[in-house]
Design a protein around this motif. Sequence first.
Motif, PDB file in Angstrom:
ATOM      1  N   PHE A   7      88.175   7.764  68.707  1.00  0.00           N
ATOM      2  CA  PHE A   7      87.101   7.946  67.731  1.00  0.00           C
ATOM      3  C   PHE A   7      85.839   8.310  68.513  1.00  0.00           C
ATOM      4  CE2 PHE A   7      88.768   6.241  63.677  1.00  0.00           C
ATOM      5  CZ  PHE A   7      90.001   5.789  64.117  1.00  0.00           C
ATOM      6  N   LEU A  58      90.708   8.849  56.353  1.00  0.00           N
ATOM      7  CA  LEU A  58      90.355   7.531  56.906  1.00  0.00           C
ATOM      8  C   LEU A  58      88.954   7.059  56.524  1.00  0.00           C
ATOM      9  CD1 LEU A  58      91.765   7.315  60.530  1.00  0.00           C
ATOM     10  CD2 LEU A  58      92.659   6.301  58.449  1.00  0.00           C
ATOM     11  N   GLY A 105      85.059  -0.069  56.499  1.00  0.00           N
ATOM     12  CA  GLY A 105      84.418   0.093  57.803  1.00  0.00           C
ATOM     13  C   GLY A 105      84.123   1.543  58.167  1.00  0.00           C
ATOM     14  N   LEU A 106      85.154   2.409  58.089  1.00  0.00           N
ATOM     15  CA  LEU A 106      84.935   3.799  58.506  1.00  0.00           C
ATOM     16  C   LEU A 106      84.100   4.572  57.485  1.00  0.00           C
ATOM     17  CD1 LEU A 106      88.392   4.653  60.123  1.00  0.00           C
ATOM     18  CD2 LEU A 106      86.227   4.162  61.264  1.00  0.00           C
ATOM     19  N   ASN A 157      87.915  -2.038  65.380  1.00  0.00           N
ATOM     20  CA  ASN A 157      89.154  -1.389  64.924  1.00  0.00           C
ATOM     21  C   ASN A 157      90.108  -1.152  66.083  1.00  0.00           C
ATOM     22  OD1 ASN A 157      88.554  -1.307  62.249  1.00  0.00           O
ATOM     23  ND2 ASN A 157      88.036   0.865  62.165  1.00  0.00           N
ATOM     24  N   ALA A 158      89.542  -0.683  67.221  1.00  0.00           N
ATOM     25  CA  ALA A 158      90.398  -0.411  68.388  1.00  0.00           C
ATOM     26  C   ALA A 158      91.053  -1.712  68.857  1.00  0.00           C
ATOM     27  CB  ALA A 158      89.567   0.219  69.496  1.00  0.00           C
ATOM     28  N   SER A 170      95.818  -4.198  57.384  1.00  0.00           N
ATOM     29  CA  SER A 170      94.355  -4.250  57.305  1.00  0.00           C
ATOM     30  C   SER A 170      93.902  -5.620  56.788  1.00  0.00           C
ATOM     31  CB  SER A 170      93.850  -3.134  56.397  1.00  0.00           C
ATOM     32  OG  SER A 170      92.569  -3.420  55.928  1.00  0.00           O
ATOM     33  N   LYS A 192      91.620  -4.359  66.931  1.00  0.00           N
ATOM     34  CA  LYS A 192      92.530  -4.888  65.909  1.00  0.00           C
ATOM     35  C   LYS A 192      93.806  -4.065  65.809  1.00  0.00           C
ATOM     36  CE  LYS A 192      89.912  -4.819  62.293  1.00  0.00           C
ATOM     37  NZ  LYS A 192      89.097  -4.989  61.076  1.00  0.00           N
ATOM     38  N   TYR A 193      93.621  -2.733  65.679  1.00  0.00           N
ATOM     39  CA  TYR A 193      94.803  -1.895  65.402  1.00  0.00           C
ATOM     40  C   TYR A 193      95.464  -1.336  66.662  1.00  0.00           C
ATOM     41  CZ  TYR A 193      92.708  -2.204  60.808  1.00  0.00           C
ATOM     42  OH  TYR A 193      92.159  -2.682  59.655  1.00  0.00           O
TER      43      TYR A 193
HETATM   44  P1  ADP Z   1      89.577  -1.731  57.659  1.00  0.00           P
HETATM   45  O1  ADP Z   1      88.615  -2.714  57.105  1.00  0.00           O
HETATM   46  O2  ADP Z   1      90.876  -1.725  56.937  1.00  0.00           O
HETATM   47  O3  ADP Z   1      89.725  -1.870  59.148  1.00  0.00           O
HETATM   48  P2  ADP Z   1      88.398   0.852  58.197  1.00  0.00           P
HETATM   49  O4  ADP Z   1      87.709   1.789  57.253  1.00  0.00           O
HETATM   50  O5  ADP Z   1      87.637   0.385  59.371  1.00  0.00           O
HETATM   51  O6  ADP Z   1      88.932  -0.324  57.305  1.00  0.00           O
HETATM   52  O7  ADP Z   1      89.707   1.589  58.707  1.00  0.00           O
HETATM   53  C1  ADP Z   1      90.559   2.218  57.775  1.00  0.00           C
HETATM   54  C2  ADP Z   1      91.978   2.242  58.263  1.00  0.00           C
HETATM   55  O8  ADP Z   1      92.083   3.119  59.390  1.00  0.00           O
HETATM   56  C3  ADP Z   1      92.469   0.916  58.771  1.00  0.00           C
HETATM   57  O9  ADP Z   1      92.953   0.120  57.723  1.00  0.00           O
HETATM   58  C4  ADP Z   1      93.600   1.343  59.717  1.00  0.00           C
HETATM   59  O10 ADP Z   1      94.766   1.574  58.943  1.00  0.00           O
HETATM   60  C5  ADP Z   1      93.118   2.686  60.251  1.00  0.00           C
HETATM   61  N1  ADP Z   1      92.532   2.581  61.615  1.00  0.00           N
HETATM   62  C6  ADP Z   1      91.230   2.490  61.928  1.00  0.00           C
HETATM   63  N2  ADP Z   1      91.049   2.452  63.266  1.00  0.00           N
HETATM   64  C7  ADP Z   1      92.291   2.541  63.805  1.00  0.00           C
HETATM   65  C8  ADP Z   1      92.797   2.567  65.165  1.00  0.00           C
HETATM   66  N3  ADP Z   1      91.978   2.488  66.221  1.00  0.00           N
HETATM   67  N4  ADP Z   1      94.126   2.677  65.336  1.00  0.00           N
HETATM   68  C9  ADP Z   1      94.969   2.769  64.271  1.00  0.00           C
HETATM   69  N5  ADP Z   1      94.558   2.748  62.984  1.00  0.00           N
HETATM   70  C10 ADP Z   1      93.239   2.640  62.746  1.00  0.00           C
END
Ligand code: ADP
Length: 415
Positions: free
Chosen positions: A398, A350, A371-372, A304-305, A362, A307-308
């Motif tokens: 996180f 989240l 994921g979360l 996630n870190a 996403s 990607k986002y």
């Molecule tokens: P996804 O499969 O969409 O990545 P997650 O449950 O892992 O699903 O994350 C949920 C949402 O949280 C993501 O769609 C994103 O919008 C946000 N997110 C998660 N990690 C981050 C991050 N490090 N920075 C910004 N937004 C984040």
Amino acid sequence: MLLTVAVLFIALFQVAGLGAVPALIGFVVVACAVLIREANLPGTGEAARNADRLMPAIVDRAVEAVVSDLPHPTIVLTPESIVVAFNESTQEVTPAILRGEPISFALRVPNVLEAIRAVAASSEMRRIEFPQRVPTDRWWEATIAPLVLPGGAAADRHLILLALRDLTPLRRVEEIRADFVANASHELRTPLASLSGFIETLQGPARNDPASRDRFLAIMKEQATRMARLIDDLLSLSRIEQKVHIQPDTTADLVTIVHEVADGLSPLAQERDVEVRITDRARSLDVLGDRDELIRVFENLIENALKYGASGKRIDITMAREPATGQARDAIVSVRDYGPGIAPEHLPRLTERFYRVDIGESRAQGGTGLGLALVKHILNRHRGRLMIESTPGSGANFSVRLPLSRGGRAVHILT
Ligand code: ADP
């Protein structure tokens, strides 16, 4: 009189959910009270003469004593809907309820009032579900049953028992399940529709167009991968939910796991041009845990870190024990990025299934929105916690906190 009390307890046992043992104890206590009162009356002949006058009052007091200890809101009424007795929990539903007043003054639910009248007229039990909007949204099930207490020498006492059961938790679970099925179906239907569309195009207009065919096949592969990932996440979630109450009994070292996960994700880091820095403040962090599940936790957080938070160009992973000195109890692993961060209103949601800040982003990143939720469930099973902090514009942090295993290797402090 004893028969009256017995009938009352049997009715409460069957209708209001009173347990068999409390019912028996209640019966003995109230029966003793009644017998003592009977013994104190001047003589049997006189008792019989006074019975008609005394019976309702004695019965009402016995009813009140029984009802007062019931766990669910329970009200006893006359056939004219006048309140005879109620217990404390009733006041949560109908704070204005008073003995001797019509129930309609306190409970303004037309269906229930109508059902009380119908039970008084027909002596048949009724069940009704009704919503309550104030003070909070709740759903109730009202069971309304006739209660005839034999009067012995006096006339029988006809009453109505109104027992309430809070259906709110059940309804919430139903809603969550329905939402989940709707979300999962929607997530699967989107790539499936795209696949069907491309298949039709390949069978028709693009049949003899090799360039389009290759392009469409690449998109189809991506959509199929997305479906597979979604199904994989759904299955993982359901497997973890099934064993959420079984604590893992193997030892796993978080330092090794995090390094392995970071190594595995280094191609993605390179692709996104992100530098990953790892700071180990402990040589090992042994926790009681399922290795594969813990790998999943850190894969999700680091991915996630990457990607986002890629725009921040850097990720800091820190591993430490807490407290830093003395008898450490917890392992803390934090994954910090310097990307756009997350607005505060999203933080509490989240870890909900399918919750995303930006659905389009996403999906573009190959996310499933699960994921979360998986991270949270795995950490619950490991008696751990996830903490999320973020300042929009400065990135997100996180942190995972897990109890250190006591029987594991000694923890060596490096810094
Ligand atoms: P996804 O499969 O969409 O990545 P997650 O449950 O892992 O699903 O994350 C949920 C949402 O949280 C993501 O769609 C994103 O919008 C946000 N997110 C998660 N990690 C981050 C991050 N490090 N920075 C910004 N937004 C984040």
